[in-house]
Structures are given as C-alpha cells and as structure tokens.
Design a protein around this motif. Structure first.
Motif, PDB file in Angstrom:
ATOM      1  N   ASP A 128       0.838  -1.212   0.000  1.00 30.19           N
ATOM      2  CA  ASP A 128       0.000   0.000   0.000  1.00 30.19           C
ATOM      3  C   ASP A 128       0.869   1.256   0.000  1.00 30.19           C
ATOM      4  N   ALA A 129       1.965   1.213   0.743  1.00 28.42           N
ATOM      5  CA  ALA A 129       2.894   2.345   0.734  1.00 28.42           C
ATOM      6  C   ALA A 129       3.564   2.494  -0.634  1.00 28.42           C
ATOM      7  N   ALA A 174       2.249   1.733  -3.496  1.00 29.36           N
ATOM      8  CA  ALA A 174       1.275   2.315  -4.426  1.00 29.36           C
ATOM      9  C   ALA A 174       1.246   3.838  -4.314  1.00 29.36           C
ATOM     10  N   MET A 175       1.557   4.349  -3.113  1.00 29.43           N
ATOM     11  CA  MET A 175       1.667   5.803  -2.936  1.00 29.43           C
ATOM     12  C   MET A 175       2.985   6.312  -3.501  1.00 29.43           C
ATOM     13  N   ILE A 215       3.789   7.083  -7.098  1.00 27.24           N
ATOM     14  CA  ILE A 215       3.289   8.381  -7.589  1.00 27.24           C
ATOM     15  C   ILE A 215       4.031   9.556  -6.966  1.00 27.24           C
ATOM     16  N   THR A 216       4.359   9.450  -5.671  1.00 33.32           N
ATOM     17  CA  THR A 216       4.933  10.621  -4.997  1.00 33.32           C
ATOM     18  C   THR A 216       6.446  10.732  -5.157  1.00 33.32           C
ATOM     19  N   GLU A 233      -0.042   0.452 -12.659  1.00 33.46           N
ATOM     20  CA  GLU A 233      -0.003   1.809 -12.094  1.00 33.46           C
ATOM     21  C   GLU A 233       1.205   2.579 -12.642  1.00 33.46           C
ATOM     22  N   ASP A 236      -4.888   3.914  -0.237  1.00 33.39           N
ATOM     23  CA  ASP A 236      -3.630   4.639  -0.010  1.00 33.39           C
ATOM     24  C   ASP A 236      -3.176   5.348  -1.279  1.00 33.39           C
ATOM     25  N   GLU A 237      -3.288   4.664  -2.419  1.00 36.15           N
ATOM     26  CA  GLU A 237      -2.954   5.322  -3.684  1.00 36.15           C
ATOM     27  C   GLU A 237      -3.789   6.592  -3.864  1.00 36.15           C
ATOM     28  N   SER A 259      -5.199   8.431  -1.660  1.00 32.99           N
ATOM     29  CA  SER A 259      -4.987   9.479  -0.655  1.00 32.99           C
ATOM     30  C   SER A 259      -3.966  10.517  -1.096  1.00 32.99           C
ATOM     31  N   VAL A 260      -3.015  10.123  -1.948  1.00 34.06           N
ATOM     32  CA  VAL A 260      -1.992  11.094  -2.351  1.00 34.06           C
ATOM     33  C   VAL A 260      -2.516  12.080  -3.400  1.00 34.06           C
ATOM     34  N   LEU A 261      -3.658  11.767  -4.010  1.00 34.54           N
ATOM     35  CA  LEU A 261      -4.213  12.694  -5.001  1.00 34.54           C
ATOM     36  C   LEU A 261      -4.527  14.060  -4.394  1.00 34.54           C
TER      37      LEU A 261
END
Ligand SMILES: [Mg+2]
Ligand SMILES: [Mg+2]
Lengths: 348, 348
Positions: A217-218, A220-221, A224-225, A246, B245-246, B248-250
């Motif tokens: 889950d981290a 997946a963030m 993107i970040t 993704e 979680d993905e 949430s960063v949006l």
C-alpha cells in the motif's frame, strides 16, 4: 559466436513494428562485434491460419534453441470465433520456457511526459523496473473454490520460487543503481514473511547492492509521490500486476514500454506491452518505439551489449525529442519516418 | 430526539483536534433542529494510564449505546514499552462493534492540490469514495501457514459478507452521483467472481444506480488517469488497502482526509486517517481539518444532516482557499486560527 534470435512477428501491426525494430537492430550492430542471425517462426493467429495451432512444434523448438526471443503482438478479431485462440500460444510458450519473471521498465521521456497525469518535477530522474513473479501466488494457488455462498482463493509461494526471482532482481540491479526494493505485505501475510526471509538470505550474496522493503500500500503511494526513489522493485504476482499497471501510466504512453520475461532455462522473451492494434494495421502508422526498446532491452539483458543498447536508447530519445511521433503519441509521423529518424540518430 | 455522540479524544494531538472539531460542530448546529449531546470516554493510551486497559468496559458500553462515535487519534511513544498497546483498543472496538466497512473520500481542494503529484487538469471534478471490506479476505483467511520452504495465505469471502458491503456502497451512492464501481480481479479469482455475482444481484434492488466493474490493475491506472470517473468504489480488503492509499496522495495532503467505519449493528465510527503526531503535540499547531471533516461525514452519513454538513464543507473549503493553513500544509496558522476562520465562514 553468432547469436540466434527467434522472431515471432505476430498479427495485425505485429509484422510492421517487428520489421521496423529489426531495421534498427541491423544498423545499430553494423561494424560492432555483435553478430546475430534472425530465425522467423509462425506464432499466434498467423500460425493458426497456416498450421491450425498457435504454437507449432517447429516454433517451440526454434525458440528453445535460440539465445533470445522477440515477439511483437498477437491476436485480434479475425480469430475471435475460432476454436483455438492465438493467446493460447502465449500461455503454452510461457509454460514450455518456464517464464517465471516479467520485467517492465518505467523511464521518463520529457516530451511524452507532457501527456503523463503526473507533474514533471515529480517524474524527474525516474528510472526503475518492476520484476513481477509470474507463475505462482494467488493467481495459481489451490484450492480455488466457488459456490453460491462461499469463495476461496489460495496464495502460496515456495522458498525456491522466491529465491530465483530475487536473483533476477539482484542481477538486474547490478548494472543499474544497485538498489533492490522488495514490495510485500509482511505485517500480515505469511507469503510475504517468506519473501522477506528469502530476500534477506539472498541479499547476503549481493553485498554491493542495497536492499529495502516496502509494504504494497505504501508502494502504491510512493510510485506516484517519489517514483525516482526506486531502482529495482521485486514483488509477487498480484502486487506486480497492480503496481506495474499503475507505473505504466507515469510515462504518458503505453506505446513505448517494452517488457522482458525470464525463463527457468533457455532464452528470455522480449515484447511490447501493447497489443496488435487491429484498427490501424496496414496503414503504416503503428508506433515502433515499444518494439525497438524491446530489442534494446534484449541487447542489454540477454547479450550484455550495453554500448549498442545505449546507442539505440539515445537515438530513440532524440527522435522523440525532435517530435517524430506517430498518431498515438499525438504526432503525424509514419512508422517508416520514425525508424529512419532513429537510424539517423544512431552514433556512427 | 437528542443524538448521543461518543467522543474518544485520544492521545497527543488527539484532544487538541477533537476540541477544535467539536467547536465547529457546536457553532454549525446552532439554531438548527439538530440536537446532540457529547459523551466523553477514555480510550487508547489515556485509558491505559488511567485504567490499565485501552478499551475500558465503560467506554465500550458508551460507544454501543451512542448514535455515532468520534475518534481522533491514539497511541505514541509513551506506550511503546507498555505491556498493553493503545492500538489493541482499536482492534477490540472494531470487533465489538462489528466494523466491517471502511470508507475514505477523495476530494480535491485546489489550493492543496498544488502539492499533489497529479496535474490539476486531471484532478478536476474528482470526488469519489472507496468502500473497503475490513473483516475478511486474505488478511483474515485460514489456513495461514509458514515454514522455511513454503508459505500459504487464504482469501475467502462469504456471500453475506459481500452483500452487506455492497449495500453500504449503494446506499452511499444514492445521495451522491448514483454510480457504483466494483473493483476486483474476476478474470482470475474465485472470490472476485462471487463479488460480481452478489453485486449483480444487489444492484437489482437499486435500479436508479449505475453499476460497473473494473479490474484492480486497471483501477490502479484509472485512479491516476481519470479520477473524476469514479463515484463509489466497492472492493475487497486487500484491494481497498492498496487503492485507498494510492488515492490518498491525489489530494496533496493526508492531513485533511476523514474516514468512516460502518458496523454490523449500532453506530458508525468517524476518524481522521492521520496519526497522533507526538512531535507537535501541545504546540497548538495541529491540523484540525481531517477531524472537522470526520464530523462533517458523521452529520451526512449517520444523521442525514446534509445542510449542516454542506455548510461545514464549504466553510472548510473557504478557509483553505484563504490560506489559513497549519505548518503541515505549508502555512503558519495555529489550530485555533483555522478553527476561528472555519467558524467565521459558516453561513449564519
Ligand atoms: Mg495487469
Ligand atoms: Mg493501507
């Protein structure tokens, strides 16, 4: 020794982009010590039309006897109503070659990134690969049960399955940024706990390579970040399925992403991640970039021909920067124009 | 009738943001027909200090007897070495209340979106919730086995578990955009096939609501490329963990996202998705937005007080637009300044 490359030119736009890719390969390896020979084999829809089966014996033998396999794209509406589907050939070749790892790179080209949903400053410096386990995990585990009231899926991993894919990741990282990230859910799942234990053990053999761990889950963030914080991600089948899709949107175009599948024994297989695009077949406007970069990946990973690979990579980059783009990328160039420009941009 | 709200003010910044949220609730419901009473109960670290356990009997009874539960955030280094952990209280309260669905909204505020990795034009119009199943699936299935050579996890779902969470999704969608998307991997997994079958059946009861289906890997792409195409996503435990979680960063900041947990029986629980931030506790600079929006969500979902909820939502938006931002959002405002501004922006 002369390298044998098995070529499966596939269906619809398949032959067009394969022809384009092989042109680039020919010119890029001229006057180098890299010698190869191309062996064409029928596969997919074409093979069904000619032999009644998508993976004829001759094709399989040829592939097994090769040093690397190039595949373009197969299938399409022409075989929708046939008893045998072209895609069956893919399943069979994967099984026969024991393809257990699928690898997709995510690299950013500034021109294409204009079409990315992600901001340019976030993408800067992004260059990672996802190594996905392909033959085990929850997509294959037994028991799998389904009735009106209850359904069950099973995820299982053997230590040896994790071991071999961890080695693929570490080996790949060695000629990259020397950083392996294992993505799992080890705070909950038993399979993930096994992944970590095996990864820890294998990492001792690769003391020059940094290893760290990230929950899925981290991850997946973070894709993107902070996409530029990764080098080689190694992960299980389901997690890799989700994360590599993704990651694919970061680049701004699926038409440029190559892939590699690694076998237990014998050659690896290289192919674009896109399909056979029946709607534009024969029009001469298919995007050849993903096929060319599949060939680049083959040179790098199967033949350690880093110089030729780098030469092709920079030529492709220059071509995109000069906006020689096919319609799918928003340009007006033909397949031929792109290929000619790539060849022009090769360093003498 | 007077509504009972159980308040668990939690640890570190917990009491600060809870106080802030309740101030806003008081002012926003003044001169409306919504009447409530606050019941404070010890919970988490605070309860360990006072009673030796994170979920005292009195607290559980109070929660069960309430119409809705507000929780801020619990835990922190003060209890790291204790025999009992504050987080155990969370597991216990989830079990006792039968909290089976966790819901997180993804809404875009233009000012905060400046910090999002996603481009502004992609985010435009984004407003969806993810309804995640919380008590079953691969995080809970048996058998789970681990030895040196093999590991096994099991994912299982009962039809009734899928049914109740589908209803949560459809009910939620009814006062939103009337569009439910079931995210699964039904081309492979038996559990996903059951999800689709049950979803199809339940959707017949909600003929005013559009239902569609999306594979989890495609959803991981679409959350980035077309986030405004979703309304209510309903999905299994593991998929929801990854996708929420993905998503949430949006927004550009975790400090503004509320959440709701729905129980089999009795009240729902509302809480920020962020933690207790021990590093800034007591400094008066904690970001109260996520807590305020948790209260807004409670008004909407538990009490159908849409007018008060909308009033709070627009006041928060105005406050952020005027850049009354705490340090975590890049501003210099104190918790109090933010609260005063939100209250000032409430429509009389
Ligand atoms: Mg996929
Ligand atoms: Mg999570």
């Amino acid at each position: 020794r002369m390298k044998k490359i098995a070529v499966l030119q596939g269906d619809y736009i398949g032959p067009e982009i394969m022809h384009a890719g092989l042109e680039v390969l020919k010119l890029a390896s001229e006057n180098t010590s890299f010698k190869y020979r191309i062996y064409n084999y029928p596969f997919g829809g074409e093979a069904i039309d000619r032999y009644g089966e998508p993976l004829p014996e001759e094709t399989l033998k040829g592939c097994q006897d090769s040093d690397a396999i190039l595949l373009s794209a197969i299938g399409g509406p022409r075989w929708d109503k046939k008893r045998v589907r072209p895609e069956t050939g893919l399943l069979e070749i994967r099984k026969h070659l024991g393809l257990f790892a699928n690898i997709r790179p995510t690299m950013i080209n500034k021109v294409l990134a204009e079409k990315s949903p992600i901001k340019a400053e976030v993408l800067e410096g992004t260059d990672f690969v996802i190594v996905r386990e392909l033959t085990s995990g929850i997509y294959f585990g037994k028991p799998r049960e389904l009735d009106a009231k209850l359904a069950i899926d099973t995820s299982s991993y053997k230590a040896e399955e994790v071991e071999r894919i961890m080695r693929v990741g570490f080996e790949m990282s060695r000629h990259r940024k020397k950083h392996v990230t294992v993505v799992d859910k080890a705070n909950v799942l038993a399979t993930s706990k096994l992944w970590r234990k095996v990864a820890e053990k294998i990492s001792e053999e690769y003391s020059d390579i940094k290893i760290d761990y990230c929950y899925v889950d981290a991850a997946a963030m973070k894709i993107i970040t902070q996409p530029n914080s990764f080098d080689v991600i190694v992960t299980a089948n389901l997690f890799g399925d989700i994360l590599s899709d993704e990651a694919s949107v970061l680049t701004g175009s699926l038409g440029t992403i190559p892939s590699m599948s690694v076998g237990v024994r014998g050659p690896s297989l290289y192919e674009p991640i896109h399909g056979s695009a029946p709607d534009i077949a024969g029009e001469g406007i298919a995007n050849p970039i993903s096929m060319i970069l599949s060939i680049e990946m083959m040179l790098r990973e199967s033949f350690k021909e880093y110089e030729i690979a780098n030469n092709i990579a920079q030529a492709v980059e220059k071509t995109i920067e000069k906006r020689f783009l096919t319609p799918d990328l928003g340009g007006v160039a033909t397949t031929n124009q792109v290929v000619k420009e790539v060849i022009k941009n090769l360093k003498g």
